[in-house]
Scaffold this active site. Structure first.
Site, PDB file in Angstrom:
ATOM      1  N   ALA A  15       3.762  -1.525   4.190  1.00  0.00           N
ATOM      2  CA  ALA A  15       2.913  -2.502   4.934  1.00  0.00           C
ATOM      3  C   ALA A  15       2.908  -3.907   4.236  1.00  0.00           C
ATOM      4  O   ALA A  15       2.438  -4.611   4.046  1.00  0.00           O
ATOM      5  CB  ALA A  15       1.444  -2.054   4.745  1.00  0.00           C
ATOM      6  N   GLY A  16       4.255  -4.177   3.940  1.00  0.00           N
ATOM      7  CA  GLY A  16       4.700  -5.774   3.441  1.00  0.00           C
ATOM      8  C   GLY A  16       4.325  -6.700   4.437  1.00  0.00           C
ATOM      9  O   GLY A  16       3.734  -7.673   3.899  1.00  0.00           O
ATOM     10  N   GLY A  17       4.698  -6.657   5.581  1.00  0.00           N
ATOM     11  CA  GLY A  17       4.528  -7.586   6.466  1.00  0.00           C
ATOM     12  C   GLY A  17       2.876  -7.739   6.774  1.00  0.00           C
ATOM     13  O   GLY A  17       2.298  -8.857   7.136  1.00  0.00           O
ATOM     14  N   SER A  18       2.226  -6.762   6.934  1.00  0.00           N
ATOM     15  CA  SER A  18       0.697  -6.536   7.207  1.00  0.00           C
ATOM     16  C   SER A  18       0.102  -7.194   5.833  1.00  0.00           C
ATOM     17  O   SER A  18      -0.931  -7.881   6.253  1.00  0.00           O
ATOM     18  CB  SER A  18       0.145  -5.278   7.414  1.00  0.00           C
ATOM     19  OG  SER A  18       0.857  -4.377   8.460  1.00  0.00           O
ATOM     20  N   ALA A  58       9.772  -0.471   4.870  1.00  0.00           N
ATOM     21  CA  ALA A  58       9.980   0.750   3.803  1.00  0.00           C
ATOM     22  C   ALA A  58       8.652   1.642   4.006  1.00  0.00           C
ATOM     23  O   ALA A  58       8.364   2.560   3.108  1.00  0.00           O
ATOM     24  CB  ALA A  58       9.752  -0.201   2.540  1.00  0.00           C
ATOM     25  N   GLY A  59       7.498   1.322   5.037  1.00  0.00           N
ATOM     26  CA  GLY A  59       6.168   2.062   4.877  1.00  0.00           C
ATOM     27  C   GLY A  59       5.136   1.753   3.848  1.00  0.00           C
ATOM     28  O   GLY A  59       4.282   2.583   3.284  1.00  0.00           O
ATOM     29  N   VAL A 104      11.488  -4.290   2.659  1.00  0.00           N
ATOM     30  CA  VAL A 104      10.910  -4.472   4.189  1.00  0.00           C
ATOM     31  C   VAL A 104      11.236  -3.266   4.925  1.00  0.00           C
ATOM     32  O   VAL A 104      12.214  -2.259   4.613  1.00  0.00           O
ATOM     33  CB  VAL A 104      11.901  -5.700   4.668  1.00  0.00           C
ATOM     34  CG1 VAL A 104      11.495  -5.779   6.270  1.00  0.00           C
ATOM     35  CG2 VAL A 104      11.591  -6.741   3.962  1.00  0.00           C
ATOM     36  N   LYS A 158       0.828  -1.196   0.038  1.00  0.00           N
ATOM     37  CA  LYS A 158      -0.090   0.115  -0.157  1.00  0.00           C
ATOM     38  C   LYS A 158       0.936   1.172   0.073  1.00  0.00           C
ATOM     39  O   LYS A 158       2.094   1.140   0.323  1.00  0.00           O
ATOM     40  CB  LYS A 158      -0.924  -0.008   1.141  1.00  0.00           C
ATOM     41  CG  LYS A 158      -0.245   0.082   2.520  1.00  0.00           C
ATOM     42  CD  LYS A 158       0.132   1.507   2.901  1.00  0.00           C
ATOM     43  CE  LYS A 158       0.997   1.389   4.335  1.00  0.00           C
ATOM     44  NZ  LYS A 158       1.660   2.412   4.781  1.00  0.00           N
ATOM     45  N   ASP A 205      -2.093  -2.082  10.303  1.00  0.00           N
ATOM     46  CA  ASP A 205      -2.548  -2.114   8.622  1.00  0.00           C
ATOM     47  C   ASP A 205      -2.897  -3.304   8.157  1.00  0.00           C
ATOM     48  O   ASP A 205      -3.226  -3.264   7.097  1.00  0.00           O
ATOM     49  CB  ASP A 205      -1.289  -1.964   8.132  1.00  0.00           C
ATOM     50  CG  ASP A 205      -0.706  -0.251   8.267  1.00  0.00           C
ATOM     51  OD1 ASP A 205      -1.638   0.564   8.633  1.00  0.00           O
ATOM     52  OD2 ASP A 205       0.378  -0.019   8.252  1.00  0.00           O
TER      53      ASP A 205
HETATM   54  P1  ATP Z   1       4.118  -0.360   7.979  1.00  0.00           P
HETATM   55  O1  ATP Z   1       4.081   0.460   6.566  1.00  0.00           O
HETATM   56  O2  ATP Z   1       2.642  -1.322   8.221  1.00  0.00           O
HETATM   57  O3  ATP Z   1       4.542   0.379   8.886  1.00  0.00           O
HETATM   58  P2  ATP Z   1       6.610  -1.440   6.999  1.00  0.00           P
HETATM   59  O4  ATP Z   1       6.196  -1.469   5.543  1.00  0.00           O
HETATM   60  O5  ATP Z   1       7.408  -0.298   7.537  1.00  0.00           O
HETATM   61  O6  ATP Z   1       5.181  -1.658   7.431  1.00  0.00           O
HETATM   62  P3  ATP Z   1       7.283  -4.198   7.121  1.00  0.00           P
HETATM   63  O7  ATP Z   1       8.034  -4.464   5.736  1.00  0.00           O
HETATM   64  O8  ATP Z   1       5.847  -4.661   7.423  1.00  0.00           O
HETATM   65  O9  ATP Z   1       7.343  -2.735   7.479  1.00  0.00           O
HETATM   66  O10 ATP Z   1       8.250  -4.877   8.348  1.00  0.00           O
HETATM   67  C1  ATP Z   1       8.375  -4.347   9.651  1.00  0.00           C
HETATM   68  C2  ATP Z   1       8.991  -5.222  10.490  1.00  0.00           C
HETATM   69  O11 ATP Z   1       8.048  -6.484  10.565  1.00  0.00           O
HETATM   70  C3  ATP Z   1      10.366  -5.630   9.818  1.00  0.00           C
HETATM   71  O12 ATP Z   1      11.286  -5.402  10.966  1.00  0.00           O
HETATM   72  C4  ATP Z   1      10.264  -7.067   9.789  1.00  0.00           C
HETATM   73  O13 ATP Z   1      11.339  -7.640  10.210  1.00  0.00           O
HETATM   74  C5  ATP Z   1       8.938  -7.554  10.279  1.00  0.00           C
HETATM   75  N1  ATP Z   1       8.098  -8.678   9.693  1.00  0.00           N
HETATM   76  C6  ATP Z   1       7.436  -9.515  10.248  1.00  0.00           C
HETATM   77  N2  ATP Z   1       6.879 -10.197   9.284  1.00  0.00           N
HETATM   78  C7  ATP Z   1       7.263  -9.591   8.321  1.00  0.00           C
HETATM   79  C8  ATP Z   1       6.828 -10.022   6.807  1.00  0.00           C
HETATM   80  N3  ATP Z   1       6.132 -11.106   6.581  1.00  0.00           N
HETATM   81  N4  ATP Z   1       7.350  -9.372   5.952  1.00  0.00           N
HETATM   82  C9  ATP Z   1       8.143  -8.359   6.121  1.00  0.00           C
HETATM   83  N5  ATP Z   1       8.511  -7.988   7.290  1.00  0.00           N
HETATM   84  C10 ATP Z   1       7.987  -8.667   8.325  1.00  0.00           C
END
Ligand code: ATP
Length: 286
Positions: free
Chosen positions: A100-103, A97-98, A95, A10, A136
């Site tokens: 929401a990859g994990g979500s 990155a903002g 990862v 997203k 998210d």
């Molecule tokens: P958001 O935009 O929701 O704040 P983000 O994009 O900043 O999320 P993510 O890539 O979701 O961040 O990863 C945040 C943390 O979650 C990382 O430190 C990672 O180690 C952990 N994590 C747990 N599960 C996952 C996954 N399936 N994919 C990526 N990171 C994950």
């Protein structure tokens, strides 16, 4: 049995922080939309009663810290499932990155298991379960475009923006979301006009969407990380119609209607940034 689900990233077209709540979370108001940059989650059953996980990307935990693991564990416990599960994540979304990859991986796991285990849960029920894993996840269950309020888990779906290109660039730094919120001075921020953004989207007014982009976390991250500021300036110089940082960063995205313009921005950024992507906005949920 094997089942494969797409988990799109997203971007925030608008992100406002209203106040800090007594429970420590910030009350936010955001407009989010999905883009065609996605991980692929493959779910398969195995005989041992355990969840195992593997991921193609570095920096992603392959144990119970993984949000996809937590999603599977939550469904398994809630519905007393005794079968084992193997989750493979083909990681394409950068990862931390903002984006929401994990979500999104967690949401795709919920949706895939709902289908595989024939649980018959509605999207609302899956989103409710998802919000127990992270703020998210509920949005990622619905996909498409939505206004998110509360700590991000209350979702009101809206229509999609008109189609356009999104060029994303992620500098090779990690940004802690907690630190960004800690450094946010709520008395000094200029709040983005969320209503104006929603009107622009509803009336499919691309120029008004570009003019309404706003993220209160951007100035915090731009002040701390000159490389993010540099990327934003370059995107503007290369002719993006609108440029904004997504979430707490550090990814910056630029919008363009024409493919040739998007390609020029992409090529220009590739010169000094390793992680650059050129994708379509997805709009309506799939
Ligand atoms: P958001 O935009 O929701 O704040 P983000 O994009 O900043 O999320 P993510 O890539 O979701 O961040 O990863 C945040 C943390 O979650 C990382 O430190 C990672 O180690 C952990 N994590 C747990 N599960 C996952 C996954 N399936 N994919 C990526 N990171 C994950």
């Amino acid at each position: 049995m094997k089942y494969s689900v797409k988990a799109p990233a997203k971007i925030n077209l608008s992100l406002d922080v209203c106040h800090k709540r007594e429970d420590g979370y910030h009350e936010v108001e955001m407009v989010m939309t999905t883009i065609d940059l996605a991980d692929r989650i493959e779910l398969s059953t195995h005989e041992r009663d355990e969840i195992t996980i593997e991921s193609s990307g570095g920096y992603v935990p392959s144990d119970s810290r993984n949000l996809a693991y937590q999603a599977a564990d939550l469904l398994k416990k809630t519905f007393n499932r005794s079968e084992g599960l193997h989750i493979t994540i083909d990681k394409h979304i950068p990862v931390s990155a903002g984006l929401a990859g994990g979500s999104s991986d967690a949401a795709a796991t919920l949706k895939g298991l709902n289908y595989m285990w024939d649980l018959g849960l509605s999207l609302d029920e899956l989103a409710e379960l998802g919000s127990q894993i992270g703020s998210d996840v509920a949005f990622c269950v619905y996909g498409g475009t939505a206004i998110a309020t509360g700590r991000g888990e209350k979702i009101q779906r809206i229509s999609s923006p008109p189609p356009c290109w999104v060029v994303l660039a992620k500098p090779s730094i990690g940004v802690s979301t907690a630190d960004v919120y800690r450094n946010l001075n709520l008395d000094q921020i200029e709040h983005p006009n969320i209503d104006q953004m929603v009107d622009a989207i509803e009336s499919k007014d691309y120029e008004a969407i570009c003019a309404s982009l706003g993220n209160v976390l951007e100035s915090v991250t731009l002040n701390e990380y000159p490389e993010v500021r540099h990327i934003k300036k370059q995107m503007e110089r290369l002719g993006a119609d609108g440029v904004l940082m997504s979430g707490s960063g550090p990814t910056v995205f630029g919008l363009a209607v024409h493919e040739t313009r998007a390609q020029r921005i992409y090529n220009g950024l590739r010169g000094f940034c390793n992680e650059v992507y050129m994708v379509r906005m997805l709009g309506e949920s799939e």
